[in-house]
Design an enzyme around this catalytic site. Structure first.
Site, PDB file in Angstrom:
ATOM      1  N   ASP A  88      15.445  -3.058  87.667  1.00 33.57           N
ATOM      2  CA  ASP A  88      15.033  -3.855  88.823  1.00 33.57           C
ATOM      3  C   ASP A  88      15.139  -5.335  88.479  1.00 33.57           C
ATOM      4  O   ASP A  88      14.622  -5.768  87.452  1.00 33.57           O
ATOM      5  CB  ASP A  88      13.579  -3.491  89.167  1.00 33.57           C
ATOM      6  CG  ASP A  88      13.000  -4.397  90.240  1.00 33.57           C
ATOM      7  OD1 ASP A  88      13.777  -4.910  91.076  1.00 33.57           O
ATOM      8  OD2 ASP A  88      11.762  -4.591  90.244  1.00 33.57           O
ATOM      9  N   ASN A 127      14.712  -7.838  91.163  1.00 36.13           N
ATOM     10  CA  ASN A 127      14.067  -8.730  92.144  1.00 36.13           C
ATOM     11  C   ASN A 127      12.608  -8.366  92.394  1.00 36.13           C
ATOM     12  O   ASN A 127      12.063  -8.610  93.466  1.00 36.13           O
ATOM     13  CB  ASN A 127      14.869  -8.779  93.450  1.00 36.13           C
ATOM     14  CG  ASN A 127      14.858  -7.444  94.161  1.00 36.13           C
ATOM     15  OD1 ASN A 127      14.569  -6.420  93.530  1.00 36.13           O
ATOM     16  ND2 ASN A 127      15.139  -7.439  95.436  1.00 36.13           N
ATOM     17  N   ASP A 142      10.680  -5.689  92.901  1.00 38.15           N
ATOM     18  CA  ASP A 142      10.090  -4.806  93.919  1.00 38.15           C
ATOM     19  C   ASP A 142       9.866  -3.395  93.372  1.00 38.15           C
ATOM     20  O   ASP A 142       9.526  -2.480  94.126  1.00 38.15           O
ATOM     21  CB  ASP A 142      10.951  -4.780  95.197  1.00 38.15           C
ATOM     22  CG  ASP A 142      12.341  -4.221  94.942  1.00 38.15           C
ATOM     23  OD1 ASP A 142      12.671  -3.934  93.764  1.00 38.15           O
ATOM     24  OD2 ASP A 142      13.104  -4.077  95.918  1.00 38.15           O
ATOM     25  N   ASP A 184      18.295  -1.937  91.184  1.00 41.25           N
ATOM     26  CA  ASP A 184      19.224  -2.518  92.150  1.00 41.25           C
ATOM     27  C   ASP A 184      20.593  -2.769  91.531  1.00 41.25           C
ATOM     28  O   ASP A 184      20.776  -2.583  90.323  1.00 41.25           O
ATOM     29  CB  ASP A 184      18.635  -3.804  92.754  1.00 41.25           C
ATOM     30  CG  ASP A 184      17.949  -4.663  91.705  1.00 41.25           C
ATOM     31  OD1 ASP A 184      18.590  -4.972  90.691  1.00 41.25           O
ATOM     32  OD2 ASP A 184      16.745  -5.002  91.893  1.00 41.25           O
ATOM     33  N   ASP A 191      29.616   7.315  94.859  1.00 40.07           N
ATOM     34  CA  ASP A 191      29.243   8.639  95.341  1.00 40.07           C
ATOM     35  C   ASP A 191      29.703   8.752  96.788  1.00 40.07           C
ATOM     36  O   ASP A 191      29.485   7.840  97.590  1.00 40.07           O
ATOM     37  CB  ASP A 191      27.712   8.770  95.264  1.00 40.07           C
ATOM     38  CG  ASP A 191      27.273  10.112  94.742  1.00 40.07           C
ATOM     39  OD1 ASP A 191      27.766  11.131  95.258  1.00 40.07           O
ATOM     40  OD2 ASP A 191      26.415  10.151  93.840  1.00 40.07           O
ATOM     41  N   ASP A 200      30.075  14.484  96.681  1.00 37.89           N
ATOM     42  CA  ASP A 200      28.864  15.298  96.793  1.00 37.89           C
ATOM     43  C   ASP A 200      29.132  16.621  97.521  1.00 37.89           C
ATOM     44  O   ASP A 200      29.740  16.619  98.596  1.00 37.89           O
ATOM     45  CB  ASP A 200      27.835  14.464  97.585  1.00 37.89           C
ATOM     46  CG  ASP A 200      26.437  15.024  97.528  1.00 37.89           C
ATOM     47  OD1 ASP A 200      25.852  15.057  96.433  1.00 37.89           O
ATOM     48  OD2 ASP A 200      25.913  15.435  98.593  1.00 37.89           O
ATOM     49  N   GLU A 252      31.906  17.624  93.175  1.00 31.81           N
ATOM     50  CA  GLU A 252      30.656  18.312  92.865  1.00 31.81           C
ATOM     51  C   GLU A 252      30.670  19.638  93.604  1.00 31.81           C
ATOM     52  O   GLU A 252      30.806  19.681  94.829  1.00 31.81           O
ATOM     53  CB  GLU A 252      29.439  17.490  93.294  1.00 31.81           C
ATOM     54  CG  GLU A 252      28.178  18.027  92.655  1.00 31.81           C
ATOM     55  CD  GLU A 252      26.934  17.960  93.517  1.00 31.81           C
ATOM     56  OE1 GLU A 252      25.828  18.056  92.953  1.00 31.81           O
ATOM     57  OE2 GLU A 252      27.042  17.831  94.752  1.00 31.81           O
ATOM     58  N   HIS A 287      21.140  13.556  87.704  1.00 29.30           N
ATOM     59  CA  HIS A 287      19.945  13.089  88.423  1.00 29.30           C
ATOM     60  C   HIS A 287      19.214  14.219  89.155  1.00 29.30           C
ATOM     61  O   HIS A 287      18.182  13.970  89.769  1.00 29.30           O
ATOM     62  CB  HIS A 287      20.349  11.989  89.407  1.00 29.30           C
ATOM     63  CG  HIS A 287      21.215  12.512  90.513  1.00 29.30           C
ATOM     64  ND1 HIS A 287      22.547  12.809  90.340  1.00 29.30           N
ATOM     65  CD2 HIS A 287      20.933  12.826  91.800  1.00 29.30           C
ATOM     66  CE1 HIS A 287      23.042  13.275  91.471  1.00 29.30           C
ATOM     67  NE2 HIS A 287      22.079  13.301  92.385  1.00 29.30           N
ATOM     68  N   ASP A 288      19.763  15.420  89.140  1.00 28.15           N
ATOM     69  CA  ASP A 288      19.112  16.566  89.786  1.00 28.15           C
ATOM     70  C   ASP A 288      18.516  17.542  88.775  1.00 28.15           C
ATOM     71  O   ASP A 288      18.092  18.638  89.160  1.00 28.15           O
ATOM     72  CB  ASP A 288      20.138  17.359  90.617  1.00 28.15           C
ATOM     73  CG  ASP A 288      20.675  16.581  91.810  1.00 28.15           C
ATOM     74  OD1 ASP A 288      19.943  15.736  92.350  1.00 28.15           O
ATOM     75  OD2 ASP A 288      21.829  16.834  92.205  1.00 28.15           O
TER      76      ASP A 288
HETATM   77  O1  TEU Z   1      23.320  17.965  95.015  1.00 29.47           O
HETATM   78  C1  TEU Z   1      23.937  19.141  95.363  1.00 29.47           C
HETATM   79  C2  TEU Z   1      23.414  20.293  94.697  1.00 29.47           C
HETATM   80  O2  TEU Z   1      24.118  21.168  94.275  1.00 29.47           O
HETATM   81  C3  TEU Z   1      21.948  20.365  94.715  1.00 29.47           C
HETATM   82  O3  TEU Z   1      21.688  21.331  95.660  1.00 29.47           O
HETATM   83  C4  TEU Z   1      21.350  20.744  93.480  1.00 29.47           C
HETATM   84  O4  TEU Z   1      21.647  22.094  93.228  1.00 29.47           O
HETATM   85  C5  TEU Z   1      19.880  20.566  93.647  1.00 29.47           C
HETATM   86  O5  TEU Z   1      19.615  19.199  93.720  1.00 29.47           O
HETATM   87  C6  TEU Z   1      19.183  21.224  92.519  1.00 29.47           C
HETATM   88  O6  TEU Z   1      17.868  20.899  92.483  1.00 29.47           O
HETATM   89  C7  TEU Z   1      23.790  16.834  95.614  1.00 29.47           C
HETATM   90  C8  TEU Z   1      23.078  15.621  95.048  1.00 29.47           C
HETATM   91  O7  TEU Z   1      23.376  15.532  93.679  1.00 29.47           O
HETATM   92  C9  TEU Z   1      21.617  15.746  95.321  1.00 29.47           C
HETATM   93  O8  TEU Z   1      20.891  14.684  94.732  1.00 29.47           O
HETATM   94  C10 TEU Z   1      21.441  15.740  96.809  1.00 29.47           C
HETATM   95  O9  TEU Z   1      20.090  15.971  97.124  1.00 29.47           O
HETATM   96  C11 TEU Z   1      22.300  16.813  97.495  1.00 29.47           C
HETATM   97  O10 TEU Z   1      23.629  16.849  97.009  1.00 29.47           O
HETATM   98  C12 TEU Z   1      22.390  16.537  98.964  1.00 29.47           C
HETATM   99  O11 TEU Z   1      23.222  15.467  99.230  1.00 29.47           O
HETATM  100 CA    CA Z   2      14.855  -4.275  93.035  1.00 31.39          CA
END
Ligand code: TEU
Ligand code: CA
Length: 550
Positions: free
Chosen positions: A20, A22, A24, A28, A97, A199, A251, A324-325
């Site tokens: 971050d 700025n 908040d 960013d 993305d 995605d 993906e 990130h998932d």
């Molecule tokens: O995720 C797709 C996906 O396969 C997810 O369903 C994943 O299996 C799930 O997050 C597991 O917990 C993509 C993105 O990476 C995710 O962050 C988004 O929420 C999703 O698409 C919808 O756009």
């Molecule tokens: Ca920020």
């Protein structure tokens, strides 16, 4: 055929949690620019940045309301253009993305679409009548729980949403939709970006002729690999991507190697590579990720082996342990019971995975061995999937007690990946001087980038060294694969071979010392990389990993 993206190491940035600038509490675009030297030091070639487009953030940017605008809390277009210039100056590429299976319900197209059945945008989304009794058209469920159909009073029809109800699915069977998307993609590519991570791209084609039939599959993969999916992806590639020197990452949840070979075929007709999740499902229970189950090494190896062998010479894959998932790799597949096992297992995991064939994806903080955090109550969660699942399984279905569900969340929630990047030991880990949008993992006091950059034995410096080795050895990208000790639940051992060069990659997934037959490997094999300072032939110590070269 050799392509730059086959020899690149990708680093994923979850913008909201990176840096971050700025005040908040939200990461960013300028935060990424500020840290480009850090990324250049690490040696990564490509940054995949999670969605930065305008969005009401029901699913943190994966619900886009305007593809041509930057989300205000992340900055503006000038900031983005500056990031692109500054990254390119350092030979770092930027991949964005592309979320086009669905938009936000606040996107102009959907606002129009909802108005009436004869609105010009009506057919941009998937609207269906209910069954005769008025109930939902079929049993499809959303990835974030509940029915995938949402009833809308205005026109008395249902619309489809494979994710949240604020993420209506686009109707790819409509040519106008496909044209709009192509136009938008070209607009970004013309700015000079280096590609897209696409995605859930294998969900875009729905079998609309059979919509009133129930599916045996639950979750968003009901529509995976639909009837026209390859046609649509080829069209994007023919009309747009093939005109630029870019990488495209598909993906693709719920793909087999057979399908992946089409999506990411070496003939270049569809995408550069797939990003698939078979490994991520290795430790699931009845409610998939919500369980206590821990992986079995033989299962992990069977999945890796299958993808190595089936894709070799045919198509291209991505290599990753987390994104990130997903929860943090070292908490999930390694051993955080002591600092020693944490450090050794983090390095071992990197070695075991990234010497395979495919493009490596490092997720922010992985290079520091960042760990899962402990969530004390659901009030600390931010992720729509975790929050909805808690309500569904604890309150609605009463399948788990609150304590059980919190335990599962502490093992598997997407929020583990999303806690702020740990830059230093100052307030909020140096991520922000304001209250961060999600809690900081308190281990930042000793686990942070600043401490590791200067420590030559750190996980960071191991990753740095590994990345340079990966890039200097074509055998990693193009060699074939042979495995040893396939039945072992302790070690993962494989050989890569290309153009007269051989690499032996040996990893011990346990805290015990294990032995192996040292005559399997040429006596003259030398250490290329390892997480111990010396080599004992025939033996692997706790979480030892070593790469030998002949
Ligand atoms: O995720 C797709 C996906 O396969 C997810 O369903 C994943 O299996 C799930 O997050 C597991 O917990 C993509 C993105 O990476 C995710 O962050 C988004 O929420 C999703 O698409 C919808 O756009
Ligand atoms: Ca920020």
């Amino acid at each position: 055929m050799k392509n730059w993206w086959q020899k690149s190491v990708v680093y994923e940035i979850y913008v909201r949690s990176f840096k971050d600038t700025n005040h908040d509490g939200i990461g960013d675009i300028n935060g990424i620019t500020e840290q480009l030297d850090y990324l250049a030091t690490l040696g990564v070639d490509v940054l995949w940045i999670t969605p930065i487009y305008e969005s009401p953030n029901d699913d943190n940017g994966y619900d886009i309301s305007d593809y041509y605008e930057i989300m205000q809390c992340f900055g503006n277009m000038t900031d983005f253009e500056n990031l692109l210039t500054q990254a390119h100056k350092r030979n770092i590429k930027i991949v964005m993305d592309l979320v086009v299976n669905h938009t936000s319900d606040e996107h102009r197209w959907f606002i129009e679409s909802k108005k009436s059945k004869d609105n010009p945008y009506r057919d941009y989304y998937i609207w269906k009548d209910g069954k005769e009794d008025g109930s939902v058209p079929n049993n499809w469920t959303s990835c974030f729980l509940g029915s995938a159909w949402q009833y809308d009073e205005t026109t008395k029809q249902y619309y489809l949403h494979l994710f949240s109800k604020k993420q209506p699915d686009l109707n790819w069977d409509n040519t106008d939709v496909r044209n709009e998307i192509q136009k938008m993609i070209a607009w970004w590519l013309d700015k000079g970006i280096d590609g897209f991570r696409m995605d859930v791209i294998n969900l875009i084609s729905k079998d609309q002729d059979n919509i009133y039939q129930d599916s045996p599959i639950k979750g968003h993969s009901v529509s995976a690999n639909g009837p026209r999916v390859h046609e649509y992806i080829r069209e994007l590639t023919d009309n747009v991507f093939s005109k630029y020197d870019v990488m495209t990452v598909g993906e693709a949840p719920a793909v087999t190697t057979k399908e992946a070979i089409q999506y990411a075929s070496n003939d270049g007709k569809e995408m550069s590579m797939v990003f698939q999740f078979e490994l991520m499902d290795v430790d699931g229970g009845e409610k998939q990720k919500w369980s206590d189950e821990r992986f079995k090494l033989t299962d992990v190896k069977a999945i890796l082996r299958k993808w190595q062998i089936d894709m070799h010479g045919r198509a291209w894959n991505s290599l990753f342990w987390n994104n990130h998932d997903q929860p943090r790799v070292v908490s999930r597949f390694g051993d955080t019971s002591s600092k020693e096992t944490w450090e050794k297992s983090a390095k071992m995991l990197a070695t075991a995975q990234y010497f395979l064939q495919g493009t490596p994806y490092i997720y922010q903080g992985e290079e520091l061995g960042m760990t899962n955090v402990e969530f004390k109550n659901i009030g600390e969660l931010r992720d729509i999937e975790s929050i909805n699942s808690y309500h569904q399984y604890v309150e609605v279905e009463k399948m788990f007690t609150p304590e059980e569900m919190l335990r599962f969340i502490n093992k598997s929630s997407r929020d583990h990946a999303r806690t702020p990047m740990q830059w230093n030991d100052l307030e909020n880990a140096g991520f922000s001087d304001a209250e961060p949008w999600i809690k900081v993992n308190q281990n930042y006091k000793w686990l942070n980038a600043q401490a590791q950059i200067t420590d030559e034995n750190s996980i960071f410096n191991y990753y740095k060294k590994m990345i340079s080795i990966l890039k200097e050895n074509e055998v990693v990208q193009f060699g074939d694969y042979q495995e040893y000790y396939e039945d072992s639940n302790e070690v993962y051992v494989y050989k890569r071979e290309y153009d007269g060069k051989k690499l032996f990659v040996l990893s011990n997934f346990t805290a015990k010392e294990v032995t192996y037959d040292k005559t399997l490997f040429e006596a003259e094999a030398k250490v290329l990389l390892g997480n111990y300072n010396d080599l004992i032939r025939g033996k692997l110590r706790a979480y030892e990993a070593v790469v030998l070269v002949v």
